[in-house]
Design an enzyme around this catalytic site. Structure first.
Site, short mmCIF file in Angstrom:
data_model
loop_
_atom_site.label_atom_id
_atom_site.label_comp_id
_atom_site.label_asym_id
_atom_site.label_seq_id
_atom_site.Cartn_x
_atom_site.Cartn_y
_atom_site.Cartn_z
CG ASP A 118 110.20 16.06 -10.78
OD1 ASP A 118 109.06 16.26 -10.37
OD2 ASP A 118 111.00 15.31 -10.20
CD GLU A 143 105.06 20.28 -10.20
OE1 GLU A 143 104.70 19.15 -10.60
OE2 GLU A 143 105.41 20.51 -9.03
CG ASP A 206 102.48 16.82 -11.99
OD1 ASP A 206 103.73 16.81 -12.00
OD2 ASP A 206 101.80 16.98 -10.96
CB ILE A 208 107.49 13.34 -11.51
CG1 ILE A 208 108.44 12.66 -12.49
CG2 ILE A 208 107.28 12.42 -10.29
CD1 ILE A 208 109.71 12.11 -11.86
CG ASP A 209 100.65 14.07 -9.43
OD1 ASP A 209 100.90 15.07 -8.74
OD2 ASP A 209 99.63 13.37 -9.29
CB THR A 211 108.31 14.92 -6.76
OG1 THR A 211 107.75 15.48 -7.95
CG2 THR A 211 109.82 14.86 -6.91
CG HIS A 303 100.30 16.57 -0.12
ND1 HIS A 303 100.91 15.96 -1.19
CD2 HIS A 303 101.19 17.45 0.37
CE1 HIS A 303 102.14 16.45 -1.32
NE2 HIS A 303 102.32 17.35 -0.39
CB SER A 327 101.00 10.43 -7.84
OG SER A 327 100.71 9.10 -8.24
CE LYS A 330 95.76 10.61 -3.96
NZ LYS A 330 97.23 10.74 -3.91
NE ARG A 344 94.77 17.23 -4.19
CZ ARG A 344 96.04 16.86 -4.00
NH1 ARG A 344 96.32 15.62 -3.72
NH2 ARG A 344 97.00 17.73 -4.12
CG ASP A 356 98.95 18.49 -8.69
OD1 ASP A 356 99.83 17.70 -9.08
OD2 ASP A 356 99.20 19.50 -8.00
#
Ligand SMILES: Nc1ncnc2c1ncn2[C@@H]1O[C@H](COP(=O)(O)OS(=O)(=O)O)[C@@H](OP(=O)(O)O)[C@H]1O
Ligand SMILES: [Mg+2]
Ligand SMILES: [Mg+2]
Ligand SMILES: [Mg+2]
Length: 419
Positions: A118, A143, A206, A208-209, A211, A303, A327, A330, A344, A356
């Site tokens: 990250d 982030e 981001d 790493i979206d 993680t 989430h 992440s 999608k 979501r 995100d």
């Protein structure tokens, strides 16, 4: 409706394991741009073919002159820099994922995980954008920050990040300067502290979206977007573990993974392999009957409210089971029609961050899709580091959206205590 979730994780785990060594919204923009000179550090922001002229400003921006450009900005230089930055960052992530050691995983104050990758990804993107776009001061909303790395307990981690960053930069071959020091890496990470907002240009990252997906060997994405006066004008999603072939119905005819999705306002969405194959233009699914649709949602139960999405899916007559992947992969999969809907619905009180969704949003809208919140409003990226939305997010095609919104409203009105 079948309730078992389809996951592409098993085939991806196999890929990762086999290579492991040790362990708006509406994006149709008007063709007239107004810039406050405050946000115009160099003349490079004026398209060469447009003759700038100055007009007086409304009182809310005091007496600064405006440049009126009679053509859409091309953002070509920024687009090229973003693709390079995200691809190089993805290279670092792939290497770290192969070498993943438990000691490379820390917990942040919100108890979410953060890894060497990250931080390294954020440092690489910041480095590449600064090098490639040196004519403009970089405003980056990202982030991660260097707080934990500056503590004594973070010293070893910082050394490993610095090593990965320098090795990754060296593989590109286009930056000849001497290696970055740990202090340079800390500075690069902290470039990401910008607050964003509704004026000027802000990159949104981001590093790493997903993680948690990264740590499982599943899906994750490096997600980079550019805001101009609060609107997303370009976005890049590097998805190192996403199969190049469709994941619709969890059937993949080939094992090749690693997708780069990119979209620029008014220019459509393209996908190519992270290795650099020729780009193909992608389009969202054109399914108009919700009974034939399938939907994506978060892999992590915490989430998104899966009881709510299954109630909505029942109302829509959706027969396919949910496809749960981590992440903004999608959004990428949705943009090429692997599924028709992305739901979501975080639990009450969760505040969505702009990093995100910014890149994923333009990747889907430029592929012909629509991304709105459950109140039916386009996502507003102009309010700082958070999205001004607490109702949930829906992405789909234009045909399905009206019936989906109706089903969402009905399900929310039924509202058992669990949501
Ligand atoms: N409680 C809660 N509710 C909703 N969302 C949350 C929550 N906690 C975290 N996050 C954010 O989710 C990001 C991961 O994206 P997804 O949720 O789409 O993927 S996942 O399947 O859940 O992994 C994840 O992004 P990263 O931190 O970049 O991995 C978080 O920003
Ligand atoms: Mg995180
Ligand atoms: Mg994220
Ligand atoms: Mg992240």
């Amino acid at each position: 409706m079948a309730t078992a979730a389809v996951s592409v994780s098993s085939c991806l785990r196999a890929v990762v394991a086999s290579s492991s060594s040790s362990s708006t919204s509406s994006c149709s923009y008007s063709y007239c741009y107004f810039y406050s000179r405050r946000h115009l550090p160099t003349t490079s922001r004026t398209p060469k073919f447009a003759k700038p002229h100055f007009v007086s400003l409304p009182s809310f921006v005091a007496s600064r002159p405006l440049v009126v450009a009679a053509a859409a900005m091309s953002y070509d230089k920024e687009f090229a820099a973003a693709k390079k930055a995200a691809s190089l960052a993805a290279r670092l992530c792939q290497k770290v994922q192969k070498e993943l050691l438990q000691s490379d995983v820390q917990s942040k104050s919100d108890r979410s995980p953060v890894t060497v990758a990250d931080y390294g990804s954020q440092a690489i993107v910041s480095f590449v954008l600064e090098r490639e776009l040196s004519t403009e001061p970089l405003s980056l909303v990202a982030e991660e920050d260097s707080g934990d790395l500056r503590k004594d307990s973070g010293k070893d981690t910082l050394q490993r990040i610095t090593k990965h960053v320098n090795e990754t930069i060296a593989t590109d071959g286009s930056y000849s300067a001497s290696p970055l020091s740990p202090e340079d890496v800390l500075r690069a990470i902290d470039t990401g502290k910008s607050e964003g907002g509704s004026f000027g240009r802000h990159w949104v990252l981001d590093p790493i979206d997903g993680t948690k997906g990264f740590l499982r060997g599943d899906q994750y994405a490096v997600a980079l977007a550019l805001l101009d006066d609060g609107k997303v004008v370009l976005g890049v999603l590097a998805c190192p573990n996403l199969p190049l072939a469709s994941i619709a119905g969890n059937v993949t005819s080939e094992n090749a993974v690693g997708c780069l999705f990119y979209a620029k306002v008014g220019s459509g969405t393209f996908m190519q392999s992270l290795d650099g194959s020729s780009p193909v233009k992608v389009h969202v699914s054109d399914i108009g009957n919700s009974e034939d649709a399938s939907f994506f949602e978060s892999y992590e139960k915490a989430h998104s409210m899966q009881d709510l999405t299954s109630s909505i899916a029942r109302k829509l007559g959706v027969k396919a089971p949910p496809v749960r992947i981590d992440s903004q992969a999608k959004y990428g999969a949705l943009s090429r029609g692997d599924g028709a809907i992305y739901f979501r619905f975080p639990c009450k009180g969760y505040r969505e961050k702009i990093w995100d969704h910014a890149a994923g949003c333009i990747v889907v809208t430029e592929a012909g899709g629509v991304v709105i919140d459950a109140a039916g409003r386009p996502l507003d990226f102009s309010k700082g580091r958070h999205l001004d939305s607490d109702t949930g997010i829906i992405a789909t095609n234009r045909k399905l959206m009206p019936s989906i919104l109706k089903a969402v409203r009905e399900s929310l009105e039924e509202k058992p205590t669990s949501w």
